[in-house]
Design an enzyme around this catalytic site. Structure first.
Site, PDB file in Angstrom:
ATOM      1  N   LYS A  17      -6.115  18.991  -4.068  1.00 37.32           N
ATOM      2  CA  LYS A  17      -5.619  17.613  -4.162  1.00 37.32           C
ATOM      3  C   LYS A  17      -4.634  17.473  -5.331  1.00 37.32           C
ATOM      4  O   LYS A  17      -4.127  16.379  -5.600  1.00 37.32           O
ATOM      5  CB  LYS A  17      -6.783  16.641  -4.346  1.00 37.32           C
ATOM      6  CG  LYS A  17      -7.664  16.527  -3.119  1.00 37.32           C
ATOM      7  CD  LYS A  17      -8.840  15.597  -3.352  1.00 37.32           C
ATOM      8  CE  LYS A  17      -8.395  14.151  -3.452  1.00 37.32           C
ATOM      9  NZ  LYS A  17      -9.539  13.231  -3.597  1.00 37.32           N
ATOM     10  N   TYR A  77      -4.140   1.228  -0.857  1.00 34.81           N
ATOM     11  CA  TYR A  77      -5.222   2.132  -0.453  1.00 34.81           C
ATOM     12  C   TYR A  77      -6.557   1.376  -0.413  1.00 34.81           C
ATOM     13  O   TYR A  77      -7.299   1.432   0.575  1.00 34.81           O
ATOM     14  CB  TYR A  77      -5.282   3.309  -1.438  1.00 34.81           C
ATOM     15  CG  TYR A  77      -6.525   4.144  -1.303  1.00 34.81           C
ATOM     16  CD1 TYR A  77      -6.644   5.103  -0.308  1.00 34.81           C
ATOM     17  CD2 TYR A  77      -7.609   3.969  -2.178  1.00 34.81           C
ATOM     18  CE1 TYR A  77      -7.809   5.860  -0.185  1.00 34.81           C
ATOM     19  CE2 TYR A  77      -8.758   4.722  -2.067  1.00 34.81           C
ATOM     20  CZ  TYR A  77      -8.855   5.664  -1.065  1.00 34.81           C
ATOM     21  OH  TYR A  77     -10.010   6.402  -0.949  1.00 34.81           O
TER      22      TYR A  77
HETATM   23  N1  LIG Z   1     -12.534  11.977  -3.640  1.00 31.26           N
HETATM   24  C1  LIG Z   1     -12.829  10.753  -4.060  1.00 31.26           C
HETATM   25  O1  LIG Z   1     -13.063  10.531  -5.269  1.00 31.26           O
HETATM   26  C2  LIG Z   1     -12.900   9.605  -3.079  1.00 31.26           C
HETATM   27  C3  LIG Z   1     -13.272   8.339  -3.557  1.00 31.26           C
HETATM   28  C4  LIG Z   1     -13.347   7.288  -2.652  1.00 31.26           C
HETATM   29  C5  LIG Z   1     -13.068   7.484  -1.326  1.00 31.26           C
HETATM   30  N2  LIG Z   1     -12.682   8.699  -0.871  1.00 31.26           N
HETATM   31  C6  LIG Z   1     -12.370   8.853   0.560  1.00 31.26           C
HETATM   32  O2  LIG Z   1     -13.097   9.947   1.059  1.00 31.26           O
HETATM   33  C7  LIG Z   1     -12.354  10.597   2.099  1.00 31.26           C
HETATM   34  C8  LIG Z   1     -12.173  12.064   1.762  1.00 31.26           C
HETATM   35  O3  LIG Z   1     -11.499  12.139   0.522  1.00 31.26           O
HETATM   36  P1  LIG Z   1     -11.144  13.509  -0.156  1.00 31.26           P
HETATM   37  O4  LIG Z   1     -11.303  13.344  -1.611  1.00 31.26           O
HETATM   38  O5  LIG Z   1     -11.855  14.610   0.545  1.00 31.26           O
HETATM   39  O6  LIG Z   1      -9.591  13.579   0.134  1.00 31.26           O
HETATM   40  P2  LIG Z   1      -8.696  14.740   0.767  1.00 31.26           P
HETATM   41  O7  LIG Z   1      -7.298  14.263   0.658  1.00 31.26           O
HETATM   42  O8  LIG Z   1      -9.058  16.049   0.153  1.00 31.26           O
HETATM   43  O9  LIG Z   1      -9.160  14.745   2.290  1.00 31.26           O
HETATM   44  C9  LIG Z   1      -8.560  13.977   3.275  1.00 31.26           C
HETATM   45  C10 LIG Z   1      -8.216  14.889   4.423  1.00 31.26           C
HETATM   46  O10 LIG Z   1      -7.631  14.104   5.455  1.00 31.26           O
HETATM   47  C11 LIG Z   1      -6.558  14.834   6.006  1.00 31.26           C
HETATM   48  N3  LIG Z   1      -5.609  13.878   6.570  1.00 31.26           N
HETATM   49  C12 LIG Z   1      -4.808  13.003   5.886  1.00 31.26           C
HETATM   50  N4  LIG Z   1      -4.067  12.316   6.759  1.00 31.26           N
HETATM   51  C13 LIG Z   1      -4.396  12.757   8.008  1.00 31.26           C
HETATM   52  C14 LIG Z   1      -3.945  12.439   9.307  1.00 31.26           C
HETATM   53  N5  LIG Z   1      -2.994  11.530   9.506  1.00 31.26           N
HETATM   54  N6  LIG Z   1      -4.482  13.086  10.369  1.00 31.26           N
HETATM   55  C15 LIG Z   1      -5.448  14.037  10.183  1.00 31.26           C
HETATM   56  N7  LIG Z   1      -5.904  14.382   8.963  1.00 31.26           N
HETATM   57  C16 LIG Z   1      -5.386  13.747   7.894  1.00 31.26           C
HETATM   58  C17 LIG Z   1      -5.954  15.617   4.842  1.00 31.26           C
HETATM   59  O11 LIG Z   1      -5.235  16.750   5.288  1.00 31.26           O
HETATM   60  C18 LIG Z   1      -7.197  15.974   4.052  1.00 31.26           C
HETATM   61  O12 LIG Z   1      -7.694  17.233   4.447  1.00 31.26           O
HETATM   62  C19 LIG Z   1     -11.033   9.852   2.206  1.00 31.26           C
HETATM   63  O13 LIG Z   1     -11.139   8.921   3.257  1.00 31.26           O
HETATM   64  C20 LIG Z   1     -10.922   9.158   0.868  1.00 31.26           C
HETATM   65  O14 LIG Z   1     -10.144   7.984   0.960  1.00 31.26           O
HETATM   66  C21 LIG Z   1     -12.598   9.775  -1.716  1.00 31.26           C
END
Ligand SMILES: NC(=O)c1ccc[n+]([C@@H]2O[C@H](COP(=O)([O-])OP(=O)(O)OC[C@H]3O[C@@H](n4cnc5c(N)ncnc54)[C@H](O)[C@@H]3O)[C@@H](O)[C@H]2O)c1
Length: 344
Positions: free
Chosen positions: A206, A167
């Site tokens: 999540k 990741y």
């Molecule tokens: N939450 C955290 O602490 C954190 C930390 C660092 C980075 N991030 C990044 O921030 C972004 C959002 O994270 P989050 O916490 O909201 O996660 P999340 O999993 O709640 O949101 C990701 C969304 O992407 C959608 N998704 C996944 N694969 C997909 C695909 N192939 N096509 C279309 N949609 C797809 C999922 O359905 C989900 O709604 C992500 O890129 C994550 O890597 C989050």
């Protein structure tokens, strides 16, 4: 849940009458962004693109995607259910001309080790989304991650990366792609935001990958001593409240710096322990349950993350508004509401 928040403008940009794409908009951060625009810029045209959740389960037992319709109850914009890896699905976006793209969709599960799946989902799709941004002359703000730093010592600084899982590597590759794309397309603005440990409303779906704030909160509300790894007072993270992450996304749209691609850490700049979370929650919930300490099964576990945010502050004007105490205090009623809903 009441999705409305107090009017909060983080920037002098007027997003009314702007067309905004939020990929991953049914997820945690994406849905918070969507409601931010809806509440503060009611005439903005918001398009969410998300594959939502299916029943598909990964090798580690977690769902492939966490998007959930309940995160979007009350959202009045347009929703497209599609996969960022599917060209036909992406072609549905051709009906729009975007001014801003907030690219959040990803496999967000840091404990998935299927390299091919992660690279295809997180990396390949990024080329297509950048192409859309270029075609539409849209500003691209994308989610990178603190996972690019792996076990490097704190504070983590942009420019020194060492991802320790697929990741983190996928996010590091997105940063490299963005950099090369920006060099070839000097009129574009492409900004990567390395979020640290985000917590707050709309993360609940999540499940096991949600923050320890909501997970420990629910253990306490179940009447159980919150379960922590041994020595949790020495396991430190930079925990950042969702509203501050929204702030960073909005401020990134007006990056003062040159060149046209930058990467910023998005954290509080302060590391706190998992024990702190447990203690603050027990104070908020007026409990004294102690803790259950268990052995940490993970080797190579990060012991300390702390974002170096000087550049984020200087170039974006980003100043975190929430400490761990005030973030949990703002979140606690929602944690209680979700717990009630879960048990109904
Ligand atoms: N939450 C955290 O602490 C954190 C930390 C660092 C980075 N991030 C990044 O921030 C972004 C959002 O994270 P989050 O916490 O909201 O996660 P999340 O999993 O709640 O949101 C990701 C969304 O992407 C959608 N998704 C996944 N694969 C997909 C695909 N192939 N096509 C279309 N949609 C797809 C999922 O359905 C989900 O709604 C992500 O890129 C994550 O890597 C989050």
């Amino acid at each position: 849940m009441n999705n409305s928040k107090l009017k909060m403008n983080y920037s002098d940009i007027n997003f009314n009458n702007k067309t905004i794409l939020i990929t991953g908009g049914a997820g945690f951060i994406g849905s918070n962004l969507a409601f931010y625009f809806q509440d503060n810029y009611p005439n903005s045209n918001i398009v969410i693109f998300d594959c939502f959740r299916s029943e598909e389960v990964l090798l580690n037992g977690n769902l492939l995607s966490f998007g959930h319709y309940k995160n979007l109850i009350g959202f009045r914009g347009n929703i497209i259910c599609g996969n960022i890896n599917n060209e036909n699905d992406l072609s549905l976006l051709n009906d729009y001309k975007f001014d801003y793209i907030f690219h959040q969709a990803a496999i967000s599960d840091t404990r998935l080790y299927d390299q091919k799946l992660i690279m295809k989902t997180n990396v390949n799709s990024f080329y297509d989304l950048l192409k859309i941004a270029k075609k539409d002359n849209a500003i691209m703000i994308y989610a990178s991650s603190a996972a690019v730093y792996g076990n490097l010592s704190s504070p983590q600084t942009v420019g020194t990366e060492n991802p320790e899982n697929p990741y983190g590597y996928s996010k590091y590759m997105m940063d490299k792609i963005a950099c090369n794309y920006a060099i070839k397309n000097p009129s574009m603005l492409i900004v990567g935001l390395r979020f640290f440990n985000v917590y707050g409303p709309k993360e609940f779906y999540k499940a096991k990958t949600s923050s320890m704030v909501v997970q420990l909160g629910h253990q306490i509300l179940d009447g159980k001593p919150p379960s922590l790894f041994k020595n949790s007072d020495k396991i430190l993270r930079d925990f950042i409240y969702i509203d501050d992450v929204v702030q960073a996304n909005i401020k990134a749209c007006k990056s003062k710096n040159k060149p046209n691609h930058e990467i910023y850490n998005v954290g509080t700049g302060i590391s706190r322990s998992f024990q702190d979370i447990s203690d603050i929650l027990q104070k908020e919930l007026s409990t004294n349950l102690g803790n259950k300490y268990i052995s940490n099964p993970y080797s190579g576990y990060q012991m300390n993350t702390q974002a170096e945010i000087t550049k984020t502050n200087e170039n974006l004007g980003f100043v975190p508004n929430f400490s761990l105490e005030s973030g949990i205090n703002s979140y606690i009623n929602e944690i209680k509401r979700l717990h009630l809903e879960k048990n109904q």
